[in-house]
Design an enzyme around this catalytic site. Sequence first.
Site, PDB file in Angstrom:
ATOM      1  N   ARG A  12       0.795  -1.200  -0.210  1.00 56.53           N
ATOM      2  CA  ARG A  12      -0.009   0.081  -0.022  1.00 56.53           C
ATOM      3  C   ARG A  12       0.735   1.140   0.086  1.00 56.53           C
ATOM      4  NH1 ARG A  12      -2.077   0.450   4.760  1.00 56.53           N
ATOM      5  NH2 ARG A  12      -3.103  -1.811   4.829  1.00 56.53           N
ATOM      6  N   TYR A  60     -16.135  20.967 -12.899  1.00 55.11           N
ATOM      7  CA  TYR A  60     -16.648  19.599 -13.150  1.00 55.11           C
ATOM      8  C   TYR A  60     -17.753  19.094 -12.264  1.00 55.11           C
ATOM      9  CZ  TYR A  60     -15.537  14.713 -13.958  1.00 55.11           C
ATOM     10  OH  TYR A  60     -15.297  13.208 -14.133  1.00 55.11           O
ATOM     11  N   LYS A  74      -7.084  11.489 -18.382  1.00 53.47           N
ATOM     12  CA  LYS A  74      -7.447  11.924 -19.711  1.00 53.47           C
ATOM     13  C   LYS A  74      -5.885  12.016 -20.458  1.00 53.47           C
ATOM     14  CE  LYS A  74     -11.302  12.470 -17.965  1.00 53.47           C
ATOM     15  NZ  LYS A  74     -11.935  13.488 -17.009  1.00 53.47           N
ATOM     16  N   ASP A  78      -7.987  22.140 -10.204  1.00 48.87           N
ATOM     17  CA  ASP A  78      -8.132  20.847 -11.100  1.00 48.87           C
ATOM     18  C   ASP A  78      -7.440  21.333 -12.303  1.00 48.87           C
ATOM     19  OD1 ASP A  78      -8.741  19.080 -12.900  1.00 48.87           O
ATOM     20  OD2 ASP A  78     -10.820  18.651 -11.731  1.00 48.87           O
TER      21      ASP A  78
HETATM   22  C1  LIG Z   1     -12.335  13.297 -15.829  1.00 54.22           C
HETATM   23  C2  LIG Z   1     -12.236  14.639 -14.893  1.00 54.22           C
HETATM   24  C3  LIG Z   1     -12.011  14.284 -13.640  1.00 54.22           C
HETATM   25  C4  LIG Z   1     -12.323  12.809 -13.217  1.00 54.22           C
HETATM   26  O1  LIG Z   1     -11.336  11.971 -13.457  1.00 54.22           O
HETATM   27  P1  LIG Z   1     -11.786  10.560 -13.462  1.00 54.22           P
HETATM   28  O2  LIG Z   1     -10.513  10.111 -13.739  1.00 54.22           O
HETATM   29  O3  LIG Z   1     -12.656  10.344 -14.557  1.00 54.22           O
HETATM   30  O4  LIG Z   1     -12.072  10.227 -12.064  1.00 54.22           O
HETATM   31  C5  LIG Z   1     -11.983  15.401 -12.871  1.00 54.22           C
HETATM   32  N1  LIG Z   1     -11.714  16.578 -13.500  1.00 54.22           N
HETATM   33  C6  LIG Z   1     -11.579  17.016 -14.514  1.00 54.22           C
HETATM   34  C7  LIG Z   1     -11.742  18.382 -15.037  1.00 54.22           C
HETATM   35  C8  LIG Z   1     -12.144  15.913 -15.486  1.00 54.22           C
HETATM   36  O5  LIG Z   1     -12.082  16.254 -16.789  1.00 54.22           O
END
Ligand SMILES: *Cc1c(COP(=O)(O)O)cnc(C)c1O
Length: 416
Positions: free
Chosen positions: A77, A131, A228, A203
């Site tokens: 972990r 988001y 992404k 973010d």
């Molecule tokens: C997709 C996304 C997330 C979440 O990511 P996951 O890996 O799908 O949980 C968070 N913030 C933004 C801006 C995103 O586009």
Amino acid sequence: MGRAVGHQQGDGSRVSGDRPTPGLKPATRLARAGRARRFTQGVVNPPVYHASTCTFETLAEFDARRADPDSGLFYGRRGTPTLWALEEALTSLQEQAEGTRLFPSGVAAIAGAFLSVVRPGDHVLLADSVYEPTRAMAKGLLERLGAEPEYYDPRIGGDVAALFRKNTRAVYMESPGSLTFEVQDVPAICAAAQDAGITTIADNTWASPLLFPALDRGVDIEIQSLTKFVVGHSDVLMGSLTARKSHWPRVKAMALRLGQTVGPDDAYLTLRGLRTLDSRLKRHGESALHIARELARHSAVARVLCPGLDGDPGHELWQRDFAGYSSLFSIELAGGSRSDLAAMVDRLELFSMGFSFGGYESLVLPVDPGELRTATEFRAAGPILRIHIGMEDPGDLLEDLIAGLDRFARQAGLAT
Ligand SMILES: *Cc1c(COP(=O)(O)O)cnc(C)c1O
């Protein structure tokens, strides 16, 4: 050159060091990041360690590791060289980054950031353009913890200080905004927050540190959905938190408390994606700007929400702060109904419909940003379509979209 290591560090010790030389350009850093010998054992890429249990040969070794669990393998972990290599690679992209922890998704990383910082009774400011799952978490997690989320106009800039209260703990940013792409004045917001002793969380999924090094621009804790652009191939879910020195101990401790970790195969794929991030982002950005510019000329398009275009309200800030454009923008259609939209999207040949972005393949997503807002109003003449421009030939993609817009305009009775 990475620091020469002797046998003692062949166990994958995670002691820091071996960061790429400051001043190297992003593409160069990406090729070198996370490749210290203690991670790779001398091959180019770190091996994939499948491990829960780690074993100790002597009581002395056991006691030494217990006294300093970060000095080497301890228990699965706490990670293995596969995960540490990826963490170190992400940390090495920004001068102000002290460390990175991996989470099983971007949303899990957002939860980790909130839980690292927010306590009962706290006031938390969030951009109105965040988001959607972040908004759901503010309600479902922060409010349950006894904290109070409040939304602000993403274009507020340094005036955010007027919203600060005695109990304001954090300002949460996402720039450009999800779905609508308002560019935030992140440096001004961070300066105001820092003066007031308030933590800033951003973010940074849209840009990644390559297009916007969030920590180097003043942010305390950076969230990325690595799912992404970093993964880039639509086959792994992963998130990360990268923190500056002042906030790193809390982030590191909370990730461990929460038991957040990721699988080694996923970490390996994510590190592989990271190697090509610079060239992929350049391709995405060039194609996206070209296509956005062309779509803006179509009579069925009322507005293109793309700060990379001259005339967009966020264009100047984007030019000032970002090293390039990524893949994503939205178009607002000029009137028309849901079934008119179907005439466009159902017959696109090169765009699939789906959530997410950042993969090599192009996507469209029908969205409704207006219904999410609480602090600002968002009005649209017709349906909104978010578009992710993948790595295909931009001419082919444009042709497909124009044909779709023509079908939309014909069915909606708009002149083309
Ligand atoms: C997709 C996304 C997330 C979440 O990511 P996951 O890996 O799908 O949980 C968070 N913030 C933004 C801006 C995103 O586009």
